[in-house]
Design an enzyme around this catalytic site. Sequence first.
Site, PDB file in Angstrom:
ATOM      1  N   LYS A  71       0.839  -1.202   0.000  1.00 41.61           N
ATOM      2  CA  LYS A  71       0.000   0.000   0.000  1.00 41.61           C
ATOM      3  C   LYS A  71       0.882   1.264   0.000  1.00 41.61           C
ATOM      4  CE  LYS A  71      -2.187  -1.429   3.778  1.00 41.61           C
ATOM      5  NZ  LYS A  71      -1.668  -2.805   3.927  1.00 41.61           N
ATOM      6  N   THR A  72       1.887   1.269   0.884  1.00 40.03           N
ATOM      7  CA  THR A  72       2.794   2.422   0.948  1.00 40.03           C
ATOM      8  C   THR A  72       3.580   2.552  -0.351  1.00 40.03           C
ATOM      9  OG1 THR A  72       3.006   2.001   3.306  1.00 40.03           O
ATOM     10  CG2 THR A  72       4.638   3.462   2.340  1.00 40.03           C
ATOM     11  N   ASP A 116      -0.990   6.710   6.629  1.00 36.95           N
ATOM     12  CA  ASP A 116      -0.996   5.273   6.892  1.00 36.95           C
ATOM     13  C   ASP A 116      -1.872   5.013   8.118  1.00 36.95           C
ATOM     14  OD1 ASP A 116      -0.303   2.676   6.476  1.00 36.95           O
ATOM     15  OD2 ASP A 116       1.724   2.825   7.292  1.00 36.95           O
ATOM     16  N   THR A 165      -5.314  -1.415   7.101  1.00 38.93           N
ATOM     17  CA  THR A 165      -5.459  -2.871   7.130  1.00 38.93           C
ATOM     18  C   THR A 165      -6.876  -3.236   7.581  1.00 38.93           C
ATOM     19  OG1 THR A 165      -4.582  -2.739   9.365  1.00 38.93           O
ATOM     20  CG2 THR A 165      -3.052  -3.421   7.638  1.00 38.93           C
ATOM     21  N   ARG A 224       6.609  -8.521   1.498  1.00 34.53           N
ATOM     22  CA  ARG A 224       7.475  -8.078   2.591  1.00 34.53           C
ATOM     23  C   ARG A 224       8.083  -9.283   3.297  1.00 34.53           C
ATOM     24  NH1 ARG A 224       4.721  -4.483   6.873  1.00 34.53           N
ATOM     25  NH2 ARG A 224       4.933  -2.853   5.294  1.00 34.53           N
TER      26      ARG A 224
END
Length: 340
Positions: A71-72, A116, A165, A224
């Site tokens: 997302k980032t 975020d 999230t 990740r």
Amino acid sequence: MSSSVITESVIAPACKKEDLLLDSTLRPRQLKEYIGQQKIKESLEIIMEAAKNRGESLEHMLFHGPAGLGKTTLAHILSYEMQANIKVTSGPILERTGDLASLLTNLNDGDILFIDEIHRLNRTVEEALYPAMEDFRLDIVVGKGPSAQVLELNLPRFTLIGATTRIGLLTNPLRSRFGGLFRLNLYSPAEIQTIVNRSAKILNLTIEPNGACAIAGCSRRNPRIANRLLKRVRDFAQVKGDGIINEKMAKKAFSMLEIDNSGLEKIDRDILKVIVEKFGGGPIGVQTLAAAIGEEEDTLVDVYEPYLMELGLIARTPRGRVVTANGYQHLGLKHIAKKI
Ligand code: ADE
């Protein structure tokens, strides 16, 4: 992380400096470098081109989905592709309307504000965002009591990009002010393998196809985690082997890290075991479960649960979490069906 867990988790959120650095080194900068999430990429390409053609700033956008899916990264890619500045903050950091005001008033037309964990904004700040998003206006209350006045500040035509999230925790008024909502899904094993190979190349590593495949297989379909596993296997191959990353090295490293063939860590198996052994297989409320495993509720819900559910090892019921027949099987236990 509970103090009783000694093994370092590969799947827990990125927080160490080293991990953040790794994330930023491996993060793709342009949309064409970004692997996976094909539908989202296609939509973003169109949205960006249309905005560029009209000479407008991008619409406000919300990315949601499990941690570590990019997302980032997408927010940074949008800023790169639109040649816009990006300011990064997060829901819990913005404590007062003044914090938001100082960020917004320092933006220029077309700039991106990335928030975020936007579901963790407090009510006052969230409400100040509504006119900012809709009319590029900020209403600031000056003074107190009967002499208090509302000051209207005009803002540049910025783009808000939110990430969460927990889309379910967003209020309707906030959610409805985003022009684009995008759900990031888990990656396919082939996509993760491509990401692992790309990362290995950036890090100057020698990796065999069976090594990339083994890492992808234990990555929980999450880039990740795949990148962190790659790093762990690299270290292992450097110390115990000849530096080449292959299936044998990956398997040995995973065994040392107590990661099983499905990519589950000890903590994941502990969650299953606790539900079975302490709560008769469930249903058990998420708060009680979090306390029993010594984790924050958010970490349990955002980090551990999504993959256990994806594998069908636990299920959510209105009365709480239950271990499924597959979950029992994973633990090597016999499942006795219960009426719930
Ligand atoms: N690194 C982490 N996520 C990635 C992605 N989706 N594409 C390419 N590299 C990545």
